[in-house]
Enzyme design. Structure first.
Site, PDB file in Angstrom:
ATOM      1  N   PHE A 119      19.586  -0.411   1.012  1.00  0.00           N
ATOM      2  CA  PHE A 119      18.607  -1.209   0.036  1.00  0.00           C
ATOM      3  C   PHE A 119      16.982  -1.687   1.855  1.00  0.00           C
ATOM      4  CE2 PHE A 119      22.531  -2.440  -2.091  1.00  0.00           C
ATOM      5  CZ  PHE A 119      21.498  -2.246  -3.860  1.00  0.00           C
ATOM      6  N   GLU A 158      11.092  -0.639   4.968  1.00  0.00           N
ATOM      7  CA  GLU A 158      10.620   0.494   5.890  1.00  0.00           C
ATOM      8  C   GLU A 158      10.026  -0.599   6.885  1.00  0.00           C
ATOM      9  OE1 GLU A 158       8.053   3.779   4.594  1.00  0.00           O
ATOM     10  OE2 GLU A 158       9.185   4.171   3.065  1.00  0.00           O
ATOM     11  N   LYS A 209      21.223  -0.127  -7.605  1.00  0.00           N
ATOM     12  CA  LYS A 209      19.972   1.063  -7.205  1.00  0.00           C
ATOM     13  C   LYS A 209      18.589   0.310  -8.061  1.00  0.00           C
ATOM     14  CE  LYS A 209      17.031   2.079  -3.989  1.00  0.00           C
ATOM     15  NZ  LYS A 209      17.192   2.444  -2.246  1.00  0.00           N
ATOM     16  N   ASN A 246      15.945  -2.447  -7.189  1.00  0.00           N
ATOM     17  CA  ASN A 246      13.994  -1.825  -7.643  1.00  0.00           C
ATOM     18  C   ASN A 246      13.520  -1.898  -8.228  1.00  0.00           C
ATOM     19  OD1 ASN A 246      14.412  -1.072  -4.413  1.00  0.00           O
ATOM     20  ND2 ASN A 246      14.011   0.384  -4.811  1.00  0.00           N
ATOM     21  N   LEU A 280       6.722 -12.513  -4.571  1.00  0.00           N
ATOM     22  CA  LEU A 280       5.829 -13.175  -5.592  1.00  0.00           C
ATOM     23  C   LEU A 280       4.447 -12.943  -4.195  1.00  0.00           C
ATOM     24  CD1 LEU A 280       7.368 -16.432  -6.836  1.00  0.00           C
ATOM     25  CD2 LEU A 280       6.427 -13.743  -8.051  1.00  0.00           C
ATOM     26  N   ALA A 323       1.050 -11.825  -4.419  1.00  0.00           N
ATOM     27  CA  ALA A 323      -0.392 -11.217  -5.267  1.00  0.00           C
ATOM     28  C   ALA A 323      -0.629 -10.284  -4.476  1.00  0.00           C
ATOM     29  CB  ALA A 323      -1.702 -11.966  -6.045  1.00  0.00           C
ATOM     30  N   GLY A 324      -1.660  -9.264  -4.873  1.00  0.00           N
ATOM     31  CA  GLY A 324      -2.484  -8.507  -3.710  1.00  0.00           C
ATOM     32  C   GLY A 324      -3.134  -7.595  -5.111  1.00  0.00           C
ATOM     33  N   CYS A 375       9.029   4.279  -2.203  1.00  0.00           N
ATOM     34  CA  CYS A 375      10.621   3.687  -3.397  1.00  0.00           C
ATOM     35  C   CYS A 375      10.142   3.352  -4.710  1.00  0.00           C
ATOM     36  CB  CYS A 375      11.462   2.751  -2.637  1.00  0.00           C
ATOM     37  SG  CYS A 375      12.311   3.958  -1.492  1.00  0.00           S
TER      38      CYS A 375
END
Ligand code: UDX
Length: 455
Positions: free
Chosen positions: A167, A170, A219, A223, A265, A267-268, A275
């Site tokens: 888990f 990067e 896993k 994700n 949470l 936003a973007g 991954c």
């Protein structure tokens, strides 16, 4: 730079011989961290150039703290590098498989590397080994690995296969390894369970012991769930833009409910990286193969694609026409503290703008090397200020800390038009407006068309 954990002399555990096959993002961090915990680690990769460089202390990618950790492991003779599978098998009790599981054109995970490694391990097996899959793999892969090793064994030897998903994020991979929220181990035997518990005990984290299939599913499900949180808030952001609400306030209000939580949470301009997009696709695919149509995850993927497109369209609409205009981009990596541009939202956004005829100039603190191949038409600038020079719009696509503290008076003087389109909501809209900028964030007040309610 990430704060490195002190050399781990205070950790008490039985020291073991460990091999890690695959010196990629996951494998190298795993190997370097186990070496730091005192174990003897052999890092194996069949890329001879990569191994030669690692022996000289040159990292294949940027990860805060990794270089120091590898250097320490090598200096103290606990971390060794090899291209030989025979060596890796001979010198270990536990063998981690951390090779890539890239995405096929169909969306499913390509397990050819895992298969090749399983066969090679079988060929060199000379006694008991615990083989642990660390790579993110579809459910039932562990069973296939066990079957493959059994099929290709030269002599009859006892072995175990286990699943131990990673888990690691990067940019914070070393802390994530050393201070995990939980360690998941999927096992088929008491021997495997004991070995893995012993190995991970020094980390002091809760250890979740399951069967192999469940560990593999943990896993993919984790994700996919996190991707779902991001797509959910991005969909809410779309509604915010149409009704004049602020998604940052909505997320803050939602996040205080401990059942929801504020994490993931933000936003973007959409999520990226090697991954989330890949695991999401693989989980949709494996569910389909098992006879379940995972509609929810298809929506998560589609919202993410739409989010990137709508960010590019926001820039286009703000400029009326983007053809022959100059867009300065701040941030190319899929997130801060990495040079990784795989599936970075910046790629899709920039390509869209280029197709519309815009000139793009960009700055990223780490990702220029990757950008040269991935975005050949983009001029790469030496600083954020150079990216702003002569630009009609400055678009933020990665929330590097250094972008939060720019000299905006200088930026404004450099730009042709004082327009900032903030794809990571890192700026205070009021502050930028008071400095004379036109500011557009994601889900922060009314933009574009759609239903126009009372003002
Ligand atoms: C992820 C998982 O977090 C990690 O547990 C797993 O092992 C590997 O995949 P990583 O891909 O390194 O880690 O990055 P992460 O920090 O999770 O971010 C993924 C993407 O989501 C980035 O593009 C990021 O910008 C985006 N994101 C994240 C959002 O858009 N909003 C958020 O609130 C959080």
């Amino acid at each position: 730079m990430a704060e490195l954990p002190k050399r781990s002399d205070d950790f008490r555990s039985v020291l073991m011989d460990v091999s890690v096959v695959g010196a990629g993002h996951v494998g190298l961090v795993t190997g370097a961290c186990f070496a730091d915990l005192g174990h003897s680690v052999v890092m194996m990769d069949n890329d001879a150039r990569r191994i030669a460089k690692l022996k000289r202390g040159i990292m294949p990618y940027y990860e805060p703290g990794l270089e120091e950790l590898v250097e320490r492991g090598v200096r103290e003779h606990r971390l060794h590098f090899t291209t030989s599978m025979k060596d890796a098998v001979a010198k270990s009790t536990i063998i981690f498989i951390a090779v890539g599981t890239p995405q096929k054109a169909s969306g499913e995970a390509d397990l050819a590397y895992v298969d090749t490694v399983a066969r090679a391990i079988a060929e060199h097996l000379d006694g008991y080994r615990l083989i642990v899959e660390k790579s993110t793999v579809p459910v039932q892969t562990g069973q296939w690995v066990a079957h493959t090793i059994k099929t290709y064994l030269k002599r009859k030897h006892v072995f175990d296969v286990a699943s131990n998903p990673e888990f690691l994020r990067e940019g914070t991979a070393i802390q994530d390894f050393m201070k995990p929220d939980r360690v998941v181990i999927g096992v088929q035997s008491v021997r495997a369970k004991r070995l893995l518990i012993e190995l991970y005990k020094p980390l002091g984290a809760p250890i979740v012991v399951t069967d192999m299939n469940s560990a593999e599913l943990i896993k993919h499900a984790s994700n996919s769930f996190l991707s779902m949180k991001i797509s959910f808030i991005n969909a809410v952001a779309q509604v915010c833009e149409r009704c004049g609400a602020d998604v940052e306030q909505v997320a803050a209000g939602m996040g205080l409910d401990p059942r929801i939580g504020r994490a993931f949470l933000n936003a973007g301009a959409g999520f990226g990286g090697f991954c989330f997009p890949k695991d999401l696709e693989a989980f949709i695919k494996i569910s389909e193969q098992l006879g379940y149509n995972f509609e929810l995850l298809k929506a998560v993927r589609n919202i993410n694609e739409e989010q990137k497109r709508s960010f590019a369209i926001k820039i286009q609409q703000a400029l009326w026409v983007v053809k022959h205009k100059t867009i300065g981009v701040l941030g190319l990596a899929f997130k801060p503290n990495t040079d990784d541009m795989r599936y970075a939202p910046a790629i899709d956004v920039i390509k869209y703008l280029q197709e519309e005829g815009a000139t793009v100039q960009a700055f990223d603190p780490q990702a220029h090397h990757e950008a040269t191949t991935l975005l050949p038409g983009v001029s790469l600038c030496r600083t954020a200020y150079d990216a702003a020079r002569g630009a009609d719009c400055l678009a933020v696509l990665t929330e590097w800390n250094e972008f939060k503290e720019l000299d905006f008076r200088r930026i404004k003087a450099l730009m042709r038009q004082p327009l900032i389109v903030d794809g990571r909501n890192i700026y205070d809209p009021q502050r930028l407006k008071s400095l004379g900028f036109r500011y557009l964030g994601v889900g922060r007040g009314r933009v574009g068309s759609g239903h126009r309610g009372p003002v």
